[in-house]
Design an enzyme around this catalytic site. Structure first.
Site, PDB file in Angstrom:
ATOM      1  N   ASN A   7      -2.332 -89.970 -74.707  1.00 35.49           N
ATOM      2  CA  ASN A   7      -1.584 -89.246 -75.728  1.00 35.49           C
ATOM      3  C   ASN A   7      -2.570 -88.264 -76.349  1.00 35.49           C
ATOM      4  O   ASN A   7      -3.349 -88.618 -77.234  1.00 35.49           O
ATOM      5  CB  ASN A   7      -1.032 -90.214 -76.781  1.00 35.49           C
ATOM      6  CG  ASN A   7      -0.265 -89.511 -77.888  1.00 35.49           C
ATOM      7  OD1 ASN A   7      -0.179 -88.290 -77.925  1.00 35.49           O
ATOM      8  ND2 ASN A   7       0.276 -90.284 -78.812  1.00 35.49           N
ATOM      9  N   LYS A  14      -5.487 -90.666 -77.729  1.00 37.39           N
ATOM     10  CA  LYS A  14      -5.229 -92.100 -77.631  1.00 37.39           C
ATOM     11  C   LYS A  14      -5.071 -92.449 -76.157  1.00 37.39           C
ATOM     12  O   LYS A  14      -4.548 -91.652 -75.377  1.00 37.39           O
ATOM     13  CB  LYS A  14      -3.956 -92.471 -78.396  1.00 37.39           C
ATOM     14  CG  LYS A  14      -4.042 -92.240 -79.894  1.00 37.39           C
ATOM     15  CD  LYS A  14      -2.726 -92.590 -80.579  1.00 37.39           C
ATOM     16  CE  LYS A  14      -2.793 -92.298 -82.064  1.00 37.39           C
ATOM     17  NZ  LYS A  14      -1.492 -92.565 -82.752  1.00 37.39           N
ATOM     18  N   ARG A  89       1.981 -88.835 -72.588  1.00 36.98           N
ATOM     19  CA  ARG A  89       3.000 -88.639 -73.606  1.00 36.98           C
ATOM     20  C   ARG A  89       3.044 -87.142 -73.920  1.00 36.98           C
ATOM     21  O   ARG A  89       2.038 -86.526 -74.264  1.00 36.98           O
ATOM     22  CB  ARG A  89       2.643 -89.419 -74.873  1.00 36.98           C
ATOM     23  CG  ARG A  89       3.683 -89.273 -75.986  1.00 36.98           C
ATOM     24  CD  ARG A  89       3.130 -88.498 -77.153  1.00 36.98           C
ATOM     25  NE  ARG A  89       4.075 -88.395 -78.255  1.00 36.98           N
ATOM     26  CZ  ARG A  89       3.743 -88.080 -79.490  1.00 36.98           C
ATOM     27  NH1 ARG A  89       2.486 -87.828 -79.800  1.00 36.98           N
ATOM     28  NH2 ARG A  89       4.652 -87.977 -80.429  1.00 36.98           N
ATOM     29  N   ASP A 146       8.957 -86.829 -75.550  1.00 35.13           N
ATOM     30  CA  ASP A 146       9.590 -87.394 -76.750  1.00 35.13           C
ATOM     31  C   ASP A 146      11.046 -86.963 -76.892  1.00 35.13           C
ATOM     32  O   ASP A 146      11.872 -87.687 -77.450  1.00 35.13           O
ATOM     33  CB  ASP A 146       8.835 -86.926 -78.001  1.00 35.13           C
ATOM     34  CG  ASP A 146       7.705 -87.858 -78.376  1.00 35.13           C
ATOM     35  OD1 ASP A 146       7.410 -88.778 -77.592  1.00 35.13           O
ATOM     36  OD2 ASP A 146       7.111 -87.663 -79.447  1.00 35.13           O
ATOM     37  N   HIS A 205      13.331 -96.342 -85.910  1.00 37.45           N
ATOM     38  CA  HIS A 205      11.897 -96.223 -85.626  1.00 37.45           C
ATOM     39  C   HIS A 205      11.227 -95.960 -86.964  1.00 37.45           C
ATOM     40  O   HIS A 205      11.298 -94.846 -87.501  1.00 37.45           O
ATOM     41  CB  HIS A 205      11.655 -95.073 -84.644  1.00 37.45           C
ATOM     42  CG  HIS A 205      10.202 -94.819 -84.369  1.00 37.45           C
ATOM     43  ND1 HIS A 205       9.571 -95.267 -83.237  1.00 37.45           N
ATOM     44  CD2 HIS A 205       9.255 -94.163 -85.094  1.00 37.45           C
ATOM     45  CE1 HIS A 205       8.304 -94.889 -83.256  1.00 37.45           C
ATOM     46  NE2 HIS A 205       8.078 -94.220 -84.374  1.00 37.45           N
ATOM     47  N   LEU A 206      10.577 -96.967 -87.523  1.00 39.31           N
ATOM     48  CA  LEU A 206      10.067 -96.870 -88.885  1.00 39.31           C
ATOM     49  C   LEU A 206       8.556 -96.999 -88.904  1.00 39.31           C
ATOM     50  O   LEU A 206       7.983 -97.972 -88.421  1.00 39.31           O
ATOM     51  CB  LEU A 206      10.693 -97.960 -89.761  1.00 39.31           C
ATOM     52  CG  LEU A 206      12.237 -97.950 -89.811  1.00 39.31           C
ATOM     53  CD1 LEU A 206      12.752 -99.118 -90.643  1.00 39.31           C
ATOM     54  CD2 LEU A 206      12.746 -96.624 -90.359  1.00 39.31           C
ATOM     55  N   GLY A 207       7.904 -95.995 -89.445  1.00 39.51           N
ATOM     56  CA  GLY A 207       6.448 -95.978 -89.556  1.00 39.51           C
ATOM     57  C   GLY A 207       6.065 -94.826 -90.456  1.00 39.51           C
ATOM     58  O   GLY A 207       6.866 -94.387 -91.291  1.00 39.51           O
ATOM     59  N   ASN A 208       4.859 -94.299 -90.297  1.00 38.78           N
ATOM     60  CA  ASN A 208       4.475 -93.127 -91.077  1.00 38.78           C
ATOM     61  C   ASN A 208       5.367 -91.937 -90.728  1.00 38.78           C
ATOM     62  O   ASN A 208       5.672 -91.099 -91.559  1.00 38.78           O
ATOM     63  CB  ASN A 208       3.012 -92.779 -90.820  1.00 38.78           C
ATOM     64  CG  ASN A 208       2.465 -91.831 -91.861  1.00 38.78           C
ATOM     65  OD1 ASN A 208       2.703 -92.008 -93.053  1.00 38.78           O
ATOM     66  ND2 ASN A 208       1.744 -90.822 -91.428  1.00 38.78           N
ATOM     67  N   GLY A 209       5.798 -91.891 -89.459  1.00 36.51           N
ATOM     68  CA  GLY A 209       6.857 -90.986 -89.026  1.00 36.51           C
ATOM     69  C   GLY A 209       8.058 -91.835 -88.648  1.00 36.51           C
ATOM     70  O   GLY A 209       7.904 -92.824 -87.925  1.00 36.51           O
TER      71      GLY A 209
END
Length: 244
Positions: A7, A14, A89, A146, A205-209
């Site tokens: 990524n 990553k 990705r 994506d 989809h829950l996170g910082n984004g």
């Protein structure tokens, strides 16, 4: 089978080395501050290494990762020849890609044309693909977008209330992101429900984004993110939809 997964971001990289058949992860990590004063964080088994390495470009970062995977304390494989495929990705495939594709010159050319839709990410994604082609010639590279999962949205879900020429001339429409996550989670839910048809699933989809999607029979029919990942839910560093 060993797959090297990348990524590539604008100043980071990553990675993960895994066997997709049995899901075993041999190593994973992160290169940070590429072009400044690079740091490589490498996890393998229950161990972790952190090394300061000169990484003026993504090429040196990928070379450092491959060297760490095959040499010294962080070694998990004997040679890069053990790697059978590389997965990338990729952020934005526009309307051109509705699934994962083998990376070819035509694919890279199309991604270059789509750079205005993702000016920070597509160039880095392309760079990662070209570097892997150079360092591991003959190995198949696969791009996973994506945006691909959301290409099944109907026009009434992805069109904005703008003059139609904004869509035809400038490709302004809702694309949606986090597609790999929404695809995986919705399919896992269908398996748990033991249902292949007549499934209506909301994926969060829950996170910082963060983003939410509506999935009908395994296909995305709407999602919260739009032309860019800024639209939709309030997130760590994004306001999301702002109404008066």
């Amino acid at each position: 089978m060993l797959v090297f997964i990348l990524n590539a971001g604008s100043s980071s990289l990553k990675y993960q080395l895994m066997n997709p058949v049995n899901k075993k992860v041999f190593a994973q990590g992160l290169c940070e501050r590429i072009g400044i004063d690079g740091v490589l964080k490498h996890e393998f088994g229950e161990k972790e290494l952190e090394m300061k390495i000169d990484m003026p470009t993504h090429k040196e970062a990928i070379e450092s990762v491959l060297s760490t995977l095959t040499n010294g304390e962080g070694k998990v494989i004997d040679s890069i020849n053990d790697i059978e495929a590389i997965g990338h990705r990729a952020v934005h495939g526009g309307e051109e890609f509705s699934g994962s594709v083998l990376v070819t010159e035509k694919v890279i050319e199309t991604m270059r044309r789509l750079i205005p839709l993702a000016p920070l990410h597509n160039p880095a994604n392309i760079m990662g693909m070209e570097i892997c082609q150079e360092l591991m010639p003959g190995k198949p590279n696969v791009a996973v977008f994506d945006t691909a999962f959301h290409q099944t949205m109907p026009d009434y879900a992805y069109m904005y209330a703008l003059p139609y020429e904004q869509y035809t001339k400038h490709a302004i429409r809702k694309y949606g992101f986090h597609g790999t996550s929404h695809f995986f989670v919705s399919n896992e839910a269908r398996q748990m429900l033991d249902k292949k048809h007549n499934t209506r699933i909301i994926v969060c989809h829950l996170g910082n984004g963060s983003s939410v999607s509506a999935v009908l029979d395994g296909k995305s029919i709407d999602t919260s993110m739009g032309l860019t990942p800024v639209q939709g839910l309030m997130m760590g560093t994004r306001a999301g939809d702002v109404g008066a």
